[in-house]
Design an enzyme around this catalytic site. Structure first.
Site, PDB file in Angstrom:
ATOM      1  N   ARG A   1      -4.905  -3.893   5.302  1.00  9.98           N
ATOM      2  CA  ARG A   1      -6.239  -3.781   4.993  1.00  9.98           C
ATOM      3  C   ARG A   1      -5.944  -4.154   3.025  1.00  9.98           C
ATOM      4  O   ARG A   1      -5.333  -4.684   2.617  1.00  9.98           O
ATOM      5  CB  ARG A   1      -6.364  -2.420   4.997  1.00  9.98           C
TER       6      ARG A   1
ATOM      7  N   TYR B   1      16.315   6.179  13.544  1.00 14.13           N
ATOM      8  CA  TYR B   1      16.048   5.854  12.310  1.00 14.13           C
ATOM      9  C   TYR B   1      17.065   5.024  11.831  1.00 14.13           C
ATOM     10  O   TYR B   1      16.569   3.872  11.724  1.00 14.13           O
ATOM     11  CB  TYR B   1      15.306   7.152  11.182  1.00 14.13           C
TER      12      TYR B   1
ATOM     13  N   SER C   1       0.856  -1.281  -0.022  1.00 10.68           N
ATOM     14  CA  SER C   1      -0.010  -0.495   0.030  1.00 10.68           C
ATOM     15  C   SER C   1       0.522   1.196  -0.222  1.00 10.68           C
ATOM     16  O   SER C   1       0.757   2.424   0.034  1.00 10.68           O
ATOM     17  CB  SER C   1      -0.970  -0.107   1.289  1.00 10.68           C
TER      18      SER C   1
ATOM     19  N   ARG D   1       3.148  14.781   3.291  1.00  4.78           N
ATOM     20  CA  ARG D   1       4.200  14.665   3.518  1.00  4.78           C
ATOM     21  C   ARG D   1       6.000  15.994   3.484  1.00  4.78           C
ATOM     22  O   ARG D   1       6.586  16.295   2.987  1.00  4.78           O
ATOM     23  CB  ARG D   1       5.543  13.097   3.699  1.00  4.78           C
TER      24      ARG D   1
ATOM     25  N   LEU E   1       8.053  -2.344   4.301  1.00  6.29           N
ATOM     26  CA  LEU E   1       7.169  -1.912   5.110  1.00  6.29           C
ATOM     27  C   LEU E   1       7.850  -1.201   6.113  1.00  6.29           C
ATOM     28  O   LEU E   1       8.897  -0.727   6.222  1.00  6.29           O
ATOM     29  CB  LEU E   1       6.820  -3.042   6.099  1.00  6.29           C
ATOM     30  N   GLY E   2       6.761  -0.273   6.358  1.00 10.67           N
ATOM     31  CA  GLY E   2       7.822   1.556   7.441  1.00 10.67           C
ATOM     32  C   GLY E   2       6.734   2.024   7.238  1.00 10.67           C
ATOM     33  O   GLY E   2       5.862   1.930   6.718  1.00 10.67           O
TER      34      GLY E   2
ATOM     35  N   GLU F   1       4.269   3.482  -1.641  1.00 10.95           N
ATOM     36  CA  GLU F   1       4.970   4.087  -2.559  1.00 10.95           C
ATOM     37  C   GLU F   1       5.877   2.912  -3.335  1.00 10.95           C
ATOM     38  O   GLU F   1       5.955   2.841  -4.044  1.00 10.95           O
ATOM     39  CB  GLU F   1       5.541   5.382  -2.157  1.00 10.95           C
TER      40      GLU F   1
ATOM     41  N   LYS G   1      16.391   0.695  11.495  1.00 11.76           N
ATOM     42  CA  LYS G   1      16.991   0.058  10.473  1.00 11.76           C
ATOM     43  C   LYS G   1      18.101  -0.723  10.104  1.00 11.76           C
ATOM     44  O   LYS G   1      18.178  -1.834   9.492  1.00 11.76           O
ATOM     45  CB  LYS G   1      17.113   0.504   9.167  1.00 11.76           C
TER      46      LYS G   1
END
Length: 278
Positions: free
Chosen positions: A92, A182, A66, A217, A131-132, A68, A186
């Site tokens: 979803r 962050y 879902s 964003r 995922l993130g 980008e 990672k």
């Protein structure tokens, strides 16, 4: 009136534009006419590798379809017809209008109770994890839960389910000893997934991802616009288009490798993502 108070937003934009223009002029003087071209031999090699890969009838799953990068990766996978079965795993169900998506399998899971959805991770030869979230969107605790806990648990279930080649979208500068949350998260995830001992484990560390996000964003938008305005010779060191990342992932997947762990930095992603066409 003091200068700092009288400087308008328009003047600031004009200053940035002037700087970018100057950089463009300097680059145009130095750039050669053949920069960035792919050789015919390279294209032929990748074409053959893709054909051989298709013949293996492998299955694939995508985490984060879902987002980008995940959405673009799914599109590239379907366009290249590399896999006999394509599954997306998410919280979803996604709606697709295009005919090309009609055979995509969707597994809806609760990431807080992933053990209850182990079957969703079974029977896949290749896995891509895109995922993130962000700290700004989910808060520090939410960011760690998604980018570390969800990713690691998904990788564990994928390994148990028979996945041979796991591909992780990480970040430039990832380092578990970093003082930045962050990059620290990672880096930690990279190391812990390696401990699962997949037959092949590919880590992608892109810089700023250049794309037009569906969600807002503002800060990231400004950064993308800035890098998107720079000549490729400068921008490529710190940014990369999402499309290039996805093509690099797939070009890498079709190449045979005996490496247990491989890390592709921003430069390698640029090179591989532009190789041989799509």
């Amino acid at each position: 009136m003091h200068w700092s108070k009288s400087l308008s937003a328009g003047a600031a934009v004009a200053a940035v534009a002037a700087l970018v223009t100057a950089l463009l002029l300097l680059w145009c003087e130095d750039a050669g006419p053949g920069a960035g071209s792919s050789s015919m031999a390279e294209t032929a090699t990748l074409t053959k590798l893709r054909e051989d890969f298709r013949m293996q009838n492998k299955s694939v799953f995508i985490l984060g379809a879902s987002g980008e990068t995940g959405r673009k990766l799914l599109k590239e996978i379907l366009e290249q017809s590399l896999f006999s079965k394509v599954t997306i795993i998410g919280r979803r169900k996604l709606t697709f209008d295009e005919e090309a998506y009609k055979n995509v399998n969707q597994e809806v899971v609760d990431f807080e109770k992933l053990d209850d959805y182990a079957s969703a991770f079974q029977g896949h030869d290749v896995g891509f994890c895109c995922l993130g979230t962000t700290r700004a969107k989910a808060g520090a605790e939410g960011f760690v839960r998604v980018d570390r806990d969800y990713v690691l648990k998904s990788a564990e279930l994928a390994k148990a389910g028979g996945c041979k080649h796991f591909n992780l979208l990480s970040s430039k500068g990832a380092d578990k000893s970093s003082s930045f949350l962050y990059l620290q998260v990672k880096g930690e995830v990279e190391d812990r997934v390696e401990g699962l001992k997949f037959d092949r484990y590919s880590i992608f560390r892109p810089g700023v991802l250049l794309c037009d996000r569906q969600e807002s964003r503002p800060t990231e938008w400004l950064v993308r616009k800035f890098f998107g305005s720079l000549p490729a010779s400068w921008a490529s060191g710190h940014s990369v288009p999402v499309t290039t990342v996805c093509r690099a992932m797939l070009n890498n997947a079709v190449r045979p490798s005996d490496k247990k762990r491989e890390v592709l930095d921003n430069a390698a992603i640029h090179s591989l993502g532009k190789a041989g066409g799509s």
